[in-house]
Design a protein around this motif. Structure first.
Motif, PDB file in Angstrom:
ATOM      1  N   VAL A   1      36.841  42.820  50.294  1.00 14.36           N
ATOM      2  CA  VAL A   1      36.698  42.499  48.868  1.00 14.36           C
ATOM      3  C   VAL A   1      37.367  41.159  48.569  1.00 14.36           C
ATOM      4  O   VAL A   1      36.816  40.306  47.859  1.00 14.36           O
ATOM      5  N   LEU A   2      38.564  40.955  49.125  1.00 15.86           N
ATOM      6  CA  LEU A   2      39.289  39.704  48.879  1.00 15.86           C
ATOM      7  C   LEU A   2      38.536  38.503  49.454  1.00 15.86           C
ATOM      8  O   LEU A   2      38.515  37.424  48.847  1.00 15.86           O
ATOM      9  N   ARG A   3      37.899  38.678  50.600  1.00 17.24           N
ATOM     10  CA  ARG A   3      37.106  37.579  51.175  1.00 17.24           C
ATOM     11  C   ARG A   3      35.911  37.249  50.289  1.00 17.24           C
ATOM     12  O   ARG A   3      35.559  36.086  50.104  1.00 17.24           O
ATOM     13  N   ALA A   4      35.272  38.298  49.754  1.00 17.19           N
ATOM     14  CA  ALA A   4      34.147  38.059  48.844  1.00 17.19           C
ATOM     15  C   ALA A   4      34.626  37.338  47.584  1.00 17.19           C
ATOM     16  O   ALA A   4      33.965  36.405  47.101  1.00 17.19           O
ATOM     17  N   GLN A   5      35.783  37.737  47.067  1.00 21.13           N
ATOM     18  CA  GLN A   5      36.342  37.061  45.892  1.00 21.13           C
ATOM     19  C   GLN A   5      36.686  35.619  46.225  1.00 21.13           C
ATOM     20  O   GLN A   5      36.451  34.719  45.408  1.00 21.13           O
ATOM     21  N   LEU A   6      37.237  35.395  47.411  1.00 28.87           N
ATOM     22  CA  LEU A   6      37.567  34.032  47.828  1.00 28.87           C
ATOM     23  C   LEU A   6      36.307  33.167  47.889  1.00 28.87           C
ATOM     24  O   LEU A   6      36.302  32.025  47.408  1.00 28.87           O
ATOM     25  N   ALA A   7      35.245  33.714  48.461  1.00 27.59           N
ATOM     26  CA  ALA A   7      33.994  32.953  48.545  1.00 27.59           C
ATOM     27  C   ALA A   7      33.469  32.632  47.144  1.00 27.59           C
ATOM     28  O   ALA A   7      33.055  31.494  46.874  1.00 27.59           O
ATOM     29  N   GLU A   8      33.498  33.611  46.246  1.00 23.12           N
ATOM     30  CA  GLU A   8      33.015  33.384  44.884  1.00 23.12           C
ATOM     31  C   GLU A   8      33.879  32.359  44.160  1.00 23.12           C
ATOM     32  O   GLU A   8      33.366  31.447  43.489  1.00 23.12           O
ATOM     33  N   LEU A   9      35.189  32.502  44.284  1.00 25.81           N
ATOM     34  CA  LEU A   9      36.086  31.561  43.605  1.00 25.81           C
ATOM     35  C   LEU A   9      35.972  30.158  44.194  1.00 25.81           C
ATOM     36  O   LEU A   9      36.059  29.165  43.460  1.00 25.81           O
ATOM     37  N   SER A  10      35.770  30.074  45.496  1.00 21.98           N
ATOM     38  CA  SER A  10      35.568  28.758  46.126  1.00 21.98           C
ATOM     39  C   SER A  10      34.299  28.107  45.596  1.00 21.98           C
ATOM     40  O   SER A  10      34.268  26.899  45.315  1.00 21.98           O
ATOM     41  N   HIS A  11      33.254  28.924  45.463  1.00 24.13           N
ATOM     42  CA  HIS A  11      31.998  28.410  44.919  1.00 24.13           C
ATOM     43  C   HIS A  11      32.200  27.926  43.477  1.00 24.13           C
ATOM     44  O   HIS A  11      31.723  26.851  43.092  1.00 24.13           O
ATOM     45  N   ARG A  12      32.918  28.725  42.679  1.00 23.12           N
ATOM     46  CA  ARG A  12      33.186  28.343  41.279  1.00 23.12           C
ATOM     47  C   ARG A  12      34.028  27.082  41.204  1.00 23.12           C
ATOM     48  O   ARG A  12      33.799  26.218  40.353  1.00 23.12           O
ATOM     49  N   LEU A  13      35.014  26.967  42.117  1.00 21.52           N
ATOM     50  CA  LEU A  13      35.844  25.772  42.135  1.00 21.52           C
ATOM     51  C   LEU A  13      35.000  24.546  42.466  1.00 21.52           C
ATOM     52  O   LEU A  13      35.154  23.482  41.839  1.00 21.52           O
ATOM     53  N   GLY A  14      34.102  24.703  43.416  1.00 23.04           N
ATOM     54  CA  GLY A  14      33.202  23.594  43.748  1.00 23.04           C
ATOM     55  C   GLY A  14      32.355  23.198  42.548  1.00 23.04           C
ATOM     56  O   GLY A  14      32.167  22.002  42.268  1.00 23.04           O
ATOM     57  N   SER A  15      31.835  24.208  41.830  1.00 18.64           N
ATOM     58  CA  SER A  15      31.032  23.928  40.632  1.00 18.64           C
ATOM     59  C   SER A  15      31.872  23.221  39.566  1.00 18.64           C
ATOM     60  O   SER A  15      31.412  22.265  38.925  1.00 18.64           O
ATOM     61  N   LEU A  16      33.084  23.694  39.379  1.00 21.02           N
ATOM     62  CA  LEU A  16      33.968  23.066  38.387  1.00 21.02           C
ATOM     63  C   LEU A  16      34.320  21.637  38.789  1.00 21.02           C
ATOM     64  O   LEU A  16      34.387  20.745  37.921  1.00 21.02           O
ATOM     65  N   ASN A  17      34.515  21.418  40.060  1.00 18.23           N
ATOM     66  CA  ASN A  17      34.793  20.052  40.518  1.00 18.23           C
ATOM     67  C   ASN A  17      33.589  19.142  40.276  1.00 18.23           C
ATOM     68  O   ASN A  17      33.741  17.964  39.926  1.00 18.23           O
ATOM     69  N   GLU A  18      32.394  19.680  40.463  1.00 22.58           N
ATOM     70  CA  GLU A  18      31.191  18.905  40.156  1.00 22.58           C
ATOM     71  C   GLU A  18      31.129  18.576  38.665  1.00 22.58           C
ATOM     72  O   GLU A  18      30.781  17.456  38.284  1.00 22.58           O
TER      73      GLU A  18
END
Length: 152
Positions: free
Chosen positions: A90-107
């Motif tokens: 579950v934590l890995r899935a959350q990490l992947a989602e949050l990483s994706h969101r961080l990338g989107s926010l950085n964009e």
């Protein structure tokens, strides 16, 4: 003299028969002692054998208890391992989602920075509000499944 030799041979027979009876009694007594000694030895041997058997039975029982305890501990450890692995997933899935969101926010930040400098200038209030909205309250997203996963 004949009578004296008859008496002496009679007393010698009497002595011999008395001697043989004594000898027979001594041998009989020794035989009885040996039989009693053998019986005692056999009894002690049976007692040692029974004690050894009782000790082995107690050891089997103790080892069985230890084995059951080890099996129980192993089952508990396996359940804990499975629980930790599920939580890790579950934590890995959350990490992947949050990483994706961080990338989107950085964009978004990159786009806002380019738009602010290139088109609107650096003092535009709307861009500043959008920037603050993204970074001051990052959990305000419209993606409901992500919120649910994070709240889990």
């Amino acid at each position: 003299m004949a009578s004296s030799s008859g008496v002496s041979s009679g007393s010698s027979l009497l002595r011999n028969s008395s001697y043989s009876e004594d000898l027979y009694q001594i041998m009989d007594q020794r035989k009885r002692k040996r039989i009693i000694s053998n019986r005692e030895s056999a009894r002690r041997s049976r007692m040692r054998k029974q004690k050894h058997l009782d000790d082995l039975t107690a050891q089997v029982s103790q080892l069985g208890k230890e084995n059951n305890e080890i099996m129980w501990n192993m089952n508990v450890s396996t359940q804990l391992l499975l629980s930790v692995e599920a939580e890790n997933s579950v934590l890995r899935a959350q990490l992947a989602e949050l990483s994706h969101r961080l990338g989107s926010l950085n964009e978004i930040i990159s786009y806002v920075n380019q738009s602010r400098i290139g088109v609107f200038g650096t003092d535009n209030e709307q861009i500043s509000d959008a920037y603050n909205y993204c970074f001051m309250n990052p959990w305000n997203v419209s993606n409901q499944p992500v919120k649910d996963m994070i709240m889990y």
